[in-house]
Design a protein around this motif. Structure first.
Motif, mmCIF file in Angstrom:
data_model
loop_
_atom_site.group_PDB
_atom_site.id
_atom_site.type_symbol
_atom_site.label_atom_id
_atom_site.label_comp_id
_atom_site.label_asym_id
_atom_site.label_seq_id
_atom_site.Cartn_x
_atom_site.Cartn_y
_atom_site.Cartn_z
ATOM 1 N N GLU A 53 -41.717 -24.463 11.188
ATOM 2 C CA GLU A 53 -42.371 -25.047 10.021
ATOM 3 C C GLU A 53 -41.735 -24.503 8.754
ATOM 4 O O GLU A 53 -41.446 -23.304 8.657
ATOM 5 C CB GLU A 53 -43.864 -24.743 10.037
ATOM 6 N N GLY A 54 -41.514 -25.370 7.807
ATOM 7 C CA GLY A 54 -40.855 -24.976 6.567
ATOM 8 C C GLY A 54 -41.676 -24.001 5.756
ATOM 9 O O GLY A 54 -42.891 -24.129 5.650
ATOM 10 N N MET A 55 -41.011 -23.034 5.193
ATOM 11 C CA MET A 55 -41.651 -22.039 4.349
ATOM 12 C C MET A 55 -41.069 -22.133 2.947
ATOM 13 O O MET A 55 -39.913 -22.501 2.759
ATOM 14 C CB MET A 55 -41.418 -20.629 4.898
ATOM 15 N N GLY A 56 -41.880 -21.821 1.973
ATOM 16 C CA GLY A 56 -41.370 -21.725 0.614
ATOM 17 C C GLY A 56 -41.387 -22.997 -0.190
ATOM 18 O O GLY A 56 -40.872 -23.039 -1.292
ATOM 19 N N ALA A 57 -41.986 -24.078 0.340
ATOM 20 C CA ALA A 57 -42.077 -25.303 -0.448
ATOM 21 C C ALA A 57 -43.068 -25.105 -1.594
ATOM 22 O O ALA A 57 -44.082 -24.423 -1.464
ATOM 23 C CB ALA A 57 -42.535 -26.468 0.430
ATOM 24 N N ALA A 58 -42.785 -25.725 -2.715
ATOM 25 C CA ALA A 58 -43.677 -25.617 -3.867
ATOM 26 C C ALA A 58 -45.019 -26.273 -3.560
ATOM 27 O O ALA A 58 -45.115 -27.189 -2.734
ATOM 28 C CB ALA A 58 -43.030 -26.275 -5.089
ATOM 29 N N ALA A 59 -46.065 -25.806 -4.201
ATOM 30 C CA ALA A 59 -47.408 -26.351 -3.985
ATOM 31 C C ALA A 59 -47.421 -27.852 -4.255
ATOM 32 O O ALA A 59 -46.895 -28.324 -5.266
ATOM 33 C CB ALA A 59 -48.411 -25.638 -4.889
ATOM 34 N N GLY A 60 -48.001 -28.597 -3.335
ATOM 35 C CA GLY A 60 -48.102 -30.039 -3.503
ATOM 36 C C GLY A 60 -46.843 -30.810 -3.165
ATOM 37 O O GLY A 60 -46.820 -32.026 -3.278
ATOM 38 N N VAL A 61 -45.775 -30.118 -2.725
ATOM 39 C CA VAL A 61 -44.516 -30.771 -2.387
ATOM 40 C C VAL A 61 -44.405 -30.887 -0.870
ATOM 41 O O VAL A 61 -44.560 -29.888 -0.157
ATOM 42 C CB VAL A 61 -43.309 -29.985 -2.946
ATOM 43 N N ALA A 62 -44.165 -32.093 -0.360
ATOM 44 C CA ALA A 62 -44.059 -32.296 1.084
ATOM 45 C C ALA A 62 -42.828 -31.589 1.626
ATOM 46 O O ALA A 62 -41.788 -31.529 0.976
ATOM 47 C CB ALA A 62 -43.991 -33.788 1.392
ATOM 48 N N ARG A 63 -42.978 -31.044 2.814
ATOM 49 C CA ARG A 63 -41.827 -30.424 3.459
ATOM 50 C C ARG A 63 -40.842 -31.488 3.917
ATOM 51 O O ARG A 63 -41.228 -32.583 4.316
ATOM 52 C CB ARG A 63 -42.289 -29.613 4.671
ATOM 53 N N ARG A 64 -39.598 -31.144 3.868
ATOM 54 C CA ARG A 64 -38.561 -32.016 4.411
ATOM 55 C C ARG A 64 -38.436 -31.749 5.903
ATOM 56 O O ARG A 64 -38.438 -30.597 6.332
ATOM 57 C CB ARG A 64 -37.229 -31.762 3.700
ATOM 58 N N ARG A 65 -38.290 -32.811 6.695
ATOM 59 C CA ARG A 65 -38.283 -32.679 8.154
ATOM 60 C C ARG A 65 -36.894 -33.008 8.699
ATOM 61 O O ARG A 65 -36.318 -34.053 8.386
ATOM 62 C CB ARG A 65 -39.335 -33.588 8.783
ATOM 63 N N VAL A 66 -36.387 -32.093 9.510
ATOM 64 C CA VAL A 66 -35.035 -32.178 10.059
ATOM 65 C C VAL A 66 -35.102 -32.215 11.577
ATOM 66 O O VAL A 66 -35.882 -31.468 12.191
ATOM 67 C CB VAL A 66 -34.191 -30.968 9.607
ATOM 68 N N TYR A 67 -34.271 -33.060 12.164
ATOM 69 C CA TYR A 67 -34.152 -33.158 13.621
ATOM 70 C C TYR A 67 -32.720 -32.819 14.014
ATOM 71 O O TYR A 67 -31.763 -33.348 13.430
ATOM 72 C CB TYR A 67 -34.498 -34.581 14.060
ATOM 73 N N ILE A 68 -32.566 -31.940 15.004
ATOM 74 C CA ILE A 68 -31.244 -31.556 15.506
ATOM 75 C C ILE A 68 -31.294 -31.608 17.027
ATOM 76 O O ILE A 68 -32.204 -31.052 17.648
ATOM 77 C CB ILE A 68 -30.848 -30.135 15.051
ATOM 78 N N SER A 69 -30.297 -32.263 17.632
ATOM 79 C CA SER A 69 -30.200 -32.280 19.089
ATOM 80 C C SER A 69 -28.766 -31.981 19.510
ATOM 81 O O SER A 69 -27.820 -32.150 18.744
ATOM 82 C CB SER A 69 -30.642 -33.628 19.667
ATOM 83 N N ALA A 70 -28.623 -31.547 20.755
ATOM 84 C CA ALA A 70 -27.303 -31.225 21.301
ATOM 85 C C ALA A 70 -27.336 -31.398 22.808
ATOM 86 O O ALA A 70 -28.398 -31.586 23.413
ATOM 87 C CB ALA A 70 -26.902 -29.793 20.930
ATOM 88 N N GLY A 71 -26.172 -31.335 23.421
ATOM 89 C CA GLY A 71 -26.072 -31.272 24.869
ATOM 90 C C GLY A 71 -26.443 -32.533 25.607
ATOM 91 O O GLY A 71 -26.815 -32.470 26.779
ATOM 92 N N ILE A 72 -26.281 -33.694 24.999
ATOM 93 C CA ILE A 72 -26.596 -34.929 25.716
ATOM 94 C C ILE A 72 -25.473 -35.302 26.672
ATOM 95 O O ILE A 72 -25.677 -36.016 27.653
ATOM 96 C CB ILE A 72 -26.903 -36.076 24.723
ATOM 97 N N HIS A 73 -24.269 -34.802 26.401
ATOM 98 C CA HIS A 73 -23.136 -34.972 27.304
ATOM 99 C C HIS A 73 -22.785 -33.625 27.916
ATOM 100 O O HIS A 73 -22.562 -32.637 27.199
ATOM 101 C CB HIS A 73 -21.929 -35.549 26.555
ATOM 102 N N GLY A 74 -22.704 -33.578 29.235
ATOM 103 C CA GLY A 74 -22.532 -32.311 29.919
ATOM 104 C C GLY A 74 -21.158 -31.706 29.826
ATOM 105 O O GLY A 74 -20.960 -30.555 30.223
ATOM 106 N N ASP A 75 -20.177 -32.449 29.316
ATOM 107 C CA ASP A 75 -18.832 -31.890 29.123
ATOM 108 C C ASP A 75 -18.573 -31.568 27.647
ATOM 109 O O ASP A 75 -17.423 -31.552 27.207
ATOM 110 C CB ASP A 75 -17.759 -32.849 29.659
ATOM 111 N N GLU A 76 -19.662 -31.288 26.910
ATOM 112 C CA GLU A 76 -19.544 -30.965 25.492
ATOM 113 C C GLU A 76 -20.316 -29.679 25.196
ATOM 114 O O GLU A 76 -21.403 -29.701 24.615
ATOM 115 C CB GLU A 76 -20.059 -32.138 24.645
ATOM 116 N N PRO A 77 -19.762 -28.534 25.590
ATOM 117 C CA PRO A 77 -20.512 -27.273 25.473
ATOM 118 C C PRO A 77 -20.673 -26.762 24.048
ATOM 119 O O PRO A 77 -21.575 -25.958 23.789
ATOM 120 C CB PRO A 77 -19.678 -26.288 26.304
#
Length: 270
Positions: A53-77
């Protein structure tokens, strides 16, 4: 160090112990207070999902949401190692919430093959949902809110250098330039005019987002088509370079994007 010219007809580079990497991810996440979730997958190892969860956002300001994924191909370490490094570094801009999935295809990583054990390319299965891994992933995603930006970490064993795919259907400020600038300090860019059969410029591909133009959907395409992200990047590190360089390139790209995005990027969706 330059290109190794090791990959002939497929990936011939380093492999990783996926169990050890996922244990390393868990240890790093726990040490920094991330919350973990286990998503069962029929007949396969589960998906581990980490949330900060995001920390340090100003009061009343929505947090920005980030998605990160990896490893969907098994020959890509490099992607799973980059995910582990990002968790260990735990260096995120203020007010940013992150969901990170370090390995979408652990069985493929164990086999050192692109596909899952059934021979299915998971990153072509997000339209038809034939694989248990993608069905479990999509089922989990459907219960989540939207993300402001997404990053899918990949490699390409044929590439001459690093490159990006950008899906930006709403015309939001692009993060491609700062990402590519940061990466070229640690890894060559692929400056070919055509990459993977698509026009490219300076290491950047902007494919069409028309759903009917793609009979098989990758993960990034599903995220955009289902409104789960407004801005998507697929990072392709060149597998014909040393593994440490490929990992550094992926980490540098994500970090540069987040630094630029939190200063000039789109307003949060929340």
């Amino acid at each position: 160090m330059g290109r190794l010219f090791r990959n002939q007809g497929g990936y011939r580079g380093e492999t990783v112990d996926v169990t050890a990497v996922l244990e390393g991810c868990a240890a790093a996440a726990a040490s920094h207070g991330w919350e973990g979730e286990v998503v069962p997958v029929e007949g396969r190892p589960p998906l581990w999902i980490w949330r900060r969860e995001g920390m340090g956002a100003a009061a009343g300001v929505a947090r920005r949401r980030v998605y990160i994924s990896a490893g969907i191909h098994g020959d890509e370490p490099a992607g799973v190692l980059a995910a582990q490094q990002l968790l260990a570094m735990d260096c995120w801009p203020a007010g940013v919430s992150v969901v990170l999935i370090p390995c979408l295809n652990p069985s493929g990583l164990q086999l050192n093959r692109r596909e899952n054990p059934d021979g299915l390319d998971l990153n072509r299965d997000y339209r038809h949902l034939r694989s248990p891994e993608v069905r479990a992933h999509v089922g989990w995603l459907e219960g989540q809110g939207s993300f402001d930006v997404s990053f899918c970490l990949h490699e390409d064993w044929e590439a001459a250098g690093f490159y990006l795919y950008e899906l930006n259907p709403h015309g939001l400020p692009s993060l491609a330039e700062p990402m590519l600038r940061a990466v070229e300090h640690v890894c060559p860019l692929d400056l070919s005019p055509v990459i993977e059969g698509r026009p490219a410029s300076g290491g950047l591909i902007r494919p069409a987002v028309d759903p009917e133009s793609r009979p098989e959907w990758p993960e990034a395409f599903w995220l955009v088509q289902h409104g789960k992200t407004r801005l998507s990047y697929t990072l392709e590190s060149p597998s014909d370079y040393p593994l440490a360089m490929r990992v550094d390139a992926l980490v540098a790209g994500v970090r540069a994007a987040l630094e630029a995005w939190t200063s000039v990027g789109p307003a949060p969706v929340g």
